[in-house]
Design an enzyme around this catalytic site. Structure first.
Site, PDB file in Angstrom:
ATOM      1  N   LYS A 280      54.996  41.587  48.918  1.00  0.00           N
ATOM      2  CA  LYS A 280      54.867  41.222  47.501  1.00  0.00           C
ATOM      3  C   LYS A 280      54.871  42.184  46.316  1.00  0.00           C
ATOM      4  O   LYS A 280      55.696  42.076  45.458  1.00  0.00           O
ATOM      5  CB  LYS A 280      53.676  40.092  47.196  1.00  0.00           C
ATOM      6  CG  LYS A 280      53.625  39.631  45.738  1.00  0.00           C
ATOM      7  CD  LYS A 280      52.582  38.642  45.815  1.00  0.00           C
ATOM      8  CE  LYS A 280      51.424  39.306  46.017  1.00  0.00           C
ATOM      9  NZ  LYS A 280      50.043  38.627  45.633  1.00  0.00           N
ATOM     10  N   THR A 281      53.696  43.104  46.579  1.00  0.00           N
ATOM     11  CA  THR A 281      53.591  43.965  45.619  1.00  0.00           C
ATOM     12  C   THR A 281      54.549  45.283  45.565  1.00  0.00           C
ATOM     13  O   THR A 281      54.966  45.498  44.337  1.00  0.00           O
ATOM     14  CB  THR A 281      52.300  44.906  45.915  1.00  0.00           C
ATOM     15  OG1 THR A 281      51.095  43.912  46.033  1.00  0.00           O
ATOM     16  CG2 THR A 281      51.761  45.844  44.884  1.00  0.00           C
TER      17      THR A 281
ATOM     18  N   ASP B  61      51.417  37.105  38.726  1.00  0.00           N
ATOM     19  CA  ASP B  61      51.160  37.348  40.126  1.00  0.00           C
ATOM     20  C   ASP B  61      50.196  36.230  40.346  1.00  0.00           C
ATOM     21  O   ASP B  61      49.617  35.665  39.729  1.00  0.00           O
ATOM     22  CB  ASP B  61      50.635  38.620  40.496  1.00  0.00           C
ATOM     23  CG  ASP B  61      50.734  39.058  42.095  1.00  0.00           C
ATOM     24  OD1 ASP B  61      50.961  38.062  42.826  1.00  0.00           O
ATOM     25  OD2 ASP B  61      49.944  39.892  42.388  1.00  0.00           O
ATOM     26  N   GLU B  62      50.046  35.936  41.807  1.00  0.00           N
ATOM     27  CA  GLU B  62      48.943  34.693  42.118  1.00  0.00           C
ATOM     28  C   GLU B  62      49.247  33.390  41.471  1.00  0.00           C
ATOM     29  O   GLU B  62      48.074  32.872  40.990  1.00  0.00           O
ATOM     30  CB  GLU B  62      47.571  35.255  42.498  1.00  0.00           C
ATOM     31  CG  GLU B  62      47.488  36.664  42.979  1.00  0.00           C
ATOM     32  CD  GLU B  62      47.326  36.318  44.602  1.00  0.00           C
ATOM     33  OE1 GLU B  62      47.696  35.196  44.940  1.00  0.00           O
ATOM     34  OE2 GLU B  62      47.317  37.494  45.420  1.00  0.00           O
TER      35      GLU B  62
ATOM     36  N   GLN C 244      47.839  29.702  49.923  1.00  0.00           N
ATOM     37  CA  GLN C 244      46.709  30.716  49.764  1.00  0.00           C
ATOM     38  C   GLN C 244      46.117  30.322  48.593  1.00  0.00           C
ATOM     39  O   GLN C 244      45.197  31.070  48.057  1.00  0.00           O
ATOM     40  CB  GLN C 244      47.323  31.989  49.790  1.00  0.00           C
ATOM     41  CG  GLN C 244      47.906  32.560  50.977  1.00  0.00           C
ATOM     42  CD  GLN C 244      47.970  34.202  50.827  1.00  0.00           C
ATOM     43  OE1 GLN C 244      46.992  34.948  50.823  1.00  0.00           O
ATOM     44  NE2 GLN C 244      49.069  34.532  50.812  1.00  0.00           N
TER      45      GLN C 244
ATOM     46  N   ARG D 185      44.182  37.939  57.480  1.00  0.00           N
ATOM     47  CA  ARG D 185      43.750  39.089  57.198  1.00  0.00           C
ATOM     48  C   ARG D 185      43.893  40.196  58.199  1.00  0.00           C
ATOM     49  O   ARG D 185      44.060  41.364  58.146  1.00  0.00           O
ATOM     50  CB  ARG D 185      42.394  38.959  56.640  1.00  0.00           C
ATOM     51  CG  ARG D 185      41.853  38.220  55.480  1.00  0.00           C
ATOM     52  CD  ARG D 185      42.893  38.406  54.490  1.00  0.00           C
ATOM     53  NE  ARG D 185      43.878  37.471  54.321  1.00  0.00           N
ATOM     54  CZ  ARG D 185      44.782  37.584  53.646  1.00  0.00           C
ATOM     55  NH1 ARG D 185      45.157  38.776  52.764  1.00  0.00           N
ATOM     56  NH2 ARG D 185      45.979  36.698  53.470  1.00  0.00           N
TER      57      ARG D 185
END
Length: 669
Positions: A32-33, A218-219, A249, A605
């Site tokens: 994503k980044t 974002d998020e 998430q 994770r």
């Protein structure tokens, strides 16, 4: 032009879709980044003015990383005047806006931001003034509900008793007044006051809309009602909104996050384009298949399926333990086996748990084994109330015109300078364009006060001036000087007065005494210079503590709520039991879906290996209480899981055994 060839087809589509609203569903570990930073660079390359681009993240760390990566993709600025994209958190964005315009709401531009400990101090102070000794209200619970009220979150059955909720609503005005009296705001106010500015001063909103014509968030699944209103206010006209998030998430409903903001995106922006990022670059296929199977049991979600080219990898290891001590000891033994036999350093391991109380046996086992670890989320020494009060007093002695420090301690301990008094002094300082201290010193200002209030102000002025005068004496000992004025204001009693547990107050006092003892060193300069140097050292120390993100070669201990956005090669998720994960409150609050998302986040994770453990019994008040495996464990497909205990009973192949012993011998040598 910016090279987008390194992106996969879906990332490339997301980076090139610039006009109109777009929703990018970015699953865990899907790059994503990288997509976002290339999108910003591509926008600039296509002619969009950098200063018109706004990218909002939820953490300073994420904002820093995005800034650094965007800087590498964009050509260097030719001058300071040349524009640059704004990449920051919601709170940083609102702080920028308020620093320019907050005077229109009756604050001074040099307002201070209260953190959680300072907010809690204000709540405790108000409760002690309005409740009797028989009234038991948890200040932390009241503070939490105050935050939810400010953020516009609907209260659910699990949000505390009606008594506590009523108390939070009752003190809201007094709480806001207390902060304003100190020219202070809390983190929620940064957003709430910005919305108030937009509503009451349309020219401010118009200026912000003109500045930020392309908005990325974002998020997005973590936005609450106030953040949603801020985004909509900025983007509703130009409609160039890019929302990036993953409903799978969404784990912060307890602090007001509304998953509906993402799920219902097309209701607010019907013309929106939806793009899915599903290729995972982090984990093995085994881990992803298990995670996909777990999250598929949530009924209301955007369907997506993560996949990877990282290979099948090892199966997920599952094991039950007699109790939490055995669980902790065995996990640590496995980490040490990885280090010695497989040359895997400590830093590549993380232990995840649902609640902070689960860290105690883990820390004990790690200490016993001599394993370095990093516990994420502990309170910094410099965040403690007694240290903040003490440093604020020192700053006031050096410079009484420091409004932030002076307002913090003006009525600590209580000396008759009420919130109303301080608010009036703050207004007087604004009218006269001077510091609050200077307003206190003016006879004309004090003449308008009631006799008792005037005496209180004059007493405070005399106190500060008296101990400032002592500092001018060449031979003054800073430690002796500090102990004397602390005794005069009886600060020890103040520390103990606000604590139900006497030992907490004693510990706070010990922290303060330990700090005071360090004030005198070998430096023989004037006391005032020595005090300035001491404060500089304290500030640098606080900065160093805030930067302890990288702990070197150490195992990471972290809660499942804190681990989102992070990744580790080898992950242990411990205590996966009914009552912990899912938490016992989830059935009452109706948040079982969010608990399953929390488990999903923990699973995703892991990069290479994943171990999931639970206990048959766990101590509560010193007594063992039977535990049951989490219902989520049934969602793990058996073909992707192996029983750790059965695996341990299987004989090791000869070649594998030889390799292990060779590695161990080499490490010892």
């Amino acid at each position: 032009m910016v090279d987008l060839s390194g992106l996969n087809p879906q990332q490339r589509e997301a980076a090139k879709t610039l006009r109109g609203p777009v929703l990018i569903l970015a699953g865990a570990g899907t790059g994503k980044t990288s997509m976002l930073t290339h999108r910003v660079a591509h926008m600039v390359a296509t002619g969009i003015a950098p200063q018109n681009i706004l990218a909002v993240t939820f953490t300073n760390k994420a904002a820093r990383e995005m800034k650094q990566r965007v800087a590498k993709l964009l050509p260097p600025r030719r001058s300071k005047e040349e524009g640059w994209p704004t990449i920051c958190t919601f709170h940083s964005l609102c702080m920028r806006i308020l620093r320019r315009h907050i005077e229109q709401l009756g604050y001074k531009r040099n307002f201070v931001i209260y953190d959680e400990s300072e907010q809690l101090g204000v709540v405790r102070k108000i409760l002690s003034a309005i409740t009797g000794p028989d009234t038991k209200v948890d200040p932390c619970e009241v503070q939490s509900l105050l935050s939810r009220i400010k953020n516009g979150s609907a209260m659910s059955e699990g949000d505390g008793t009606s008594k506590v909720a009523d108390m939070a609503a009752h003190i809201r005005r007094r709480y806001d007044s207390a902060l304003k009296a100190c020219n202070a705001v809390d983190f929620d106010d940064l957003l709430v006051l910005t919305l108030k500015l937009f509503a009451e001063h349309p020219q401010v909103l118009a200026e912000c809309r003109d500045r930020y014509q392309w908005v990325m968030v974002d998020e997005y699944q973590d936005t609450n009602a106030v953040q949603f209103d801020l985004v909509r206010s900025l983007a509703v006209e130009h409609r160039n909104l890019c929302a990036v998030g993953d409903d799978d998430q969404s784990i912060y409903g307890w602090r007001g996050a509304q998953i509906s903001n993402l799920l219902d995106f097309e209701k607010d922006f019907p013309e929106a384009k939806v793009i899915k990022l599903e290729q995972n670059y982090r984990s093995t296929t085994c881990i992803l298949e298990a995670a996909n199977a777990v999250i598929a049991h949530n009924p209301r979600r955007r369907p997506k399926r993560l996949w990877s080219r990282n290979g099948m990898g090892e199966k997920i290891r599952l094991q039950a333990f007699e109790n939490e001590e055995v669980e902790a000891r065995t996990v640590v033994e496995e980490i040490e086996f990885h280090r010695i036999a497989k040359r895997i350093p400590w830093r590549e391991h993380a232990i995840l748990f649902r609640t902070n109380m689960q860290a105690r046996p883990l820390e004990a086992a790690l200490r016993t084994a001599g394993v370095r670890y990093h516990l994420i989320g502990g309170q910094s020494f410099f965040d403690r109330r007694e240290i903040r009060d003490f440093l604020a007093y020192l700053k006031t002695f050096i410079n009484p015109n420091d409004d932030v420090s002076m307002l913090r301690i003006a009525n600590v301990p209580a000396r008759g300078l009420s919130d109303v008094t301080m608010e009036r002094l703050l207004a007087a300082s604004q009218e006269r364009k001077c510091s609050v201290w200077h307003a206190m010193e003016q006879e004309a200002v004090r003449a308008e006060m009631a006799p008792r209030t005037r005496l209180a102000v004059e007493g405070f002025l005399a106190l500060i001036n008296k101990w400032r005068e002592v500092l001018s004496q060449p031979a003054a000992s800073l430690a002796q000087w500090a102990n004397q004025w602390l005794a005069e204001i009886d600060y020890a009693a103040e520390l103990c007065r606000g604590e139900k547990d006497a030992t907490v107050g004693e510990n706070r006092l010990r922290n303060l005494k330990d700090l005071v003892a360090t004030m005198d060193g070998a430096d023989l300069s004037a006391p005032l210079d020595r005090l300035s140097g001491f404060l500089e050292d304290m500030t640098l120390g606080a900065d160093r503590e805030s930067e302890k993100e990288e702990a070197g070669d150490a195992v990471t201990l972290i809660t499942t709520h804190s681990c989102k956005g992070l990744e580790y090669p080898h992950v242990f998720v411990v205590g996966v039991e009914e009552g912990l994960l899912p938490h016992s409150r989830s059935k009452v609050e109706g948040t079982l879906d969010e608990e399953r998302r929390l488990f999903y986040v923990a699973l995703t994770r892991a990069m290479k290996t994943l171990t999931v453990t639970h206990c048959l019994a766990r101590k509560k008040y010193g007594q063992p209480i039977l535990c049951h495996p989490s219902s989520f464990l049934k969602d793990l497909p058996p073909e992707w899981v192996e029983d750790w205990e059965k695996l341990g009973r299987q004989p090791v192949p000869v070649d594998a055994g030889k390799n292990l012993f060779a590695a161990m011998r080499e490490s010892l040598e």
